[in-house]
Scaffold this motif. Sequence first.
Motif, PDB file in Angstrom:
ATOM      1  N   ALA A 139      42.948  53.340  39.029  1.00  0.00           N
ATOM      2  CA  ALA A 139      43.446  52.668  40.230  1.00  0.00           C
ATOM      3  C   ALA A 139      44.928  52.361  40.134  1.00  0.00           C
ATOM      4  N   GLY A 145      48.778  57.474  43.443  1.00  0.00           N
ATOM      5  CA  GLY A 145      47.879  58.387  44.126  1.00  0.00           C
ATOM      6  C   GLY A 145      48.544  59.026  45.322  1.00  0.00           C
ATOM      7  N   SER A 198      47.093  59.286  48.327  1.00  0.00           N
ATOM      8  CA  SER A 198      46.684  58.646  49.576  1.00  0.00           C
ATOM      9  C   SER A 198      47.598  57.468  49.914  1.00  0.00           C
ATOM     10  N   ARG A 212      46.316  53.734  49.201  1.00  0.00           N
ATOM     11  CA  ARG A 212      46.162  53.171  47.865  1.00  0.00           C
ATOM     12  C   ARG A 212      46.895  51.836  47.735  1.00  0.00           C
ATOM     13  N   ASN A 213      46.225  50.865  47.141  1.00  0.00           N
ATOM     14  CA  ASN A 213      46.806  49.560  46.848  1.00  0.00           C
ATOM     15  C   ASN A 213      46.236  49.135  45.492  1.00  0.00           C
ATOM     16  N   PRO A 214      46.966  49.359  44.404  1.00  0.00           N
ATOM     17  CA  PRO A 214      46.439  49.110  43.062  1.00  0.00           C
ATOM     18  C   PRO A 214      45.908  47.699  42.854  1.00  0.00           C
ATOM     19  N   GLU A 245      42.644  47.418  44.809  1.00  0.00           N
ATOM     20  CA  GLU A 245      41.621  48.251  44.169  1.00  0.00           C
ATOM     21  C   GLU A 245      41.093  47.607  42.896  1.00  0.00           C
ATOM     22  N   PRO A 283      43.285  49.891  53.260  1.00  0.00           N
ATOM     23  CA  PRO A 283      43.185  50.147  51.811  1.00  0.00           C
ATOM     24  C   PRO A 283      41.890  49.610  51.217  1.00  0.00           C
ATOM     25  N   TRP A 302      39.039  51.939  52.178  1.00  0.00           N
ATOM     26  CA  TRP A 302      39.158  53.203  51.439  1.00  0.00           C
ATOM     27  C   TRP A 302      38.643  53.022  50.011  1.00  0.00           C
ATOM     28  N   ALA A 303      39.107  51.957  49.345  1.00  0.00           N
ATOM     29  CA  ALA A 303      38.734  51.727  47.946  1.00  0.00           C
ATOM     30  C   ALA A 303      37.256  51.361  47.815  1.00  0.00           C
ATOM     31  N   ARG A 322      35.013  54.416  48.558  1.00  0.00           N
ATOM     32  CA  ARG A 322      35.074  55.357  47.432  1.00  0.00           C
ATOM     33  C   ARG A 322      34.157  54.884  46.293  1.00  0.00           C
TER      34      ARG A 322
END
Length: 355
Positions: free
Chosen positions: A20, A24, A26, A29-31, A34, A69, A72-73, A76
Motif C-alpha cells: 500500500a 501506484g 491508480s 491510491r491513498n497510502p 489504505e 480512495p 477502491w482500497a 480491492r
Amino acid sequence: MGLWNRVSGVIKDKNSIILANFPGKSSFRNPVLETAIINATSHDDCRIDKRNAQVVFSWIRASPISLWPLMWALSRRMERTRSWVVAIKGLMLMHGVFHCKCPAVQKMGRLPFNLSSFTDKHSRPSRTWGFNAFIREYYAFLDQRTLIWSEKGNENGGDPLSRLQEWQSLLDMLLRIKPRDENMKVGLILEAMDCIIIEIYDVYSKICTQITKILLNVCSAEKSEAATALKILQKAAAQAEELASFFEFCKEFGVLKAGEFPTVSQIPEDEVEELKRIINGEGDFSKEMEERSAIVEYKEEVKGGLKTVITEKWVVFDENTKMIEEKNWNAEESAPLIHHFPVYNLRQIPDFICF
C-alpha cells in the motif's frame, strides 16, 4: 482460528501494508487511508481495530473526496479475501461509513464489491458455513440499504407508503442476519451483532413513527392507498412477533448480555379489523379518525437530552429531535455518533460505530 492461520494472517496484513505504501498507477491510491483500512480489517479474529476504523471515518468526514480512495482500497481487499474475519470486518467498516453523514456516501448506489457468494477458504466448510451465511446476509442488507438511500435521497423523500414498505423490507433482511452455529460465539461476531441490533432499533422506530402517521391521516387517502396501509399494518404485526423471537434468540446467544432489550408489543387485532371495516366503507370514516386522534395521549420523557413521544399504542421517536449532538472529533475520539435508541441501556455497543 488455528495458530498457522493466525501467523499467516499477520504476514498477509504486513505484506499488504508494504504494498500500500509503494507508489501506484491508480489516482485513487491513498497510502495512509489504505493502511488504516488494512489494519481495521486485519486477520485478527478478536475484534475490529477501533483506532484505525476511527481514522477511516475521520477521513470521510473531513474530506468527502476520500470516499473514492476508500471504496477502491476496501473493494480491492474484499474481492481478494477468502477469510471470514476480514470479510466481516470490511462489512462493519462499510456500515460505519454509511453513518458518517457524508452526502457522497448517500449517492453511491450499490456497494462497490460483491460478497453475495462469499466462502471462507481457510477452514473446513463444516466449521465456516455459519460465518459464510452471516456474511452473505449482512452484505445483502448493506447493499439494499445503500440502494434505497441512493434512489430516495433521504428518508423523507418519495411516497410515504412505498418508503414504509422499503423500511419493512430492510427489517426483514436485518432479522435474517444472525449466528447459526455454536462455534460463532466469538467476540467479532457478537460485536457485529451489536451493530445489527442497533440498526434494527433505528429501522423499527422509523416504521412505528410512519405507521402512526398513516393511521392518523388515512382518512384522506384513496381506497387503494388505504388497502396498502392495511397490508403494511398486517406486515408490522407479523414483524413484531419476529422481533420478539429475534431478541430472545440474541439474549440466549449472548448478544448485548449486559444491555436491556425492548419489550415488543403486539399490534392489537382490533386495529387491523377496524382498518378493514373502514376500507370496506362500514361506518363513518372521518368520525373514526377524529376519535382516534382525540384519544391519543402524548407525553414527553427527557432522558439525558433524548426525547421520546409515547402514544397509547406505539412508542414513537420524534424524527425532528436531535438524538445526539454531533461533535468534532479526531482519530482518538469516538466514531460518528448516529441515531441512538433513546430508552434502552446499550452499554456494549461498539464505540467505533455507536448508533
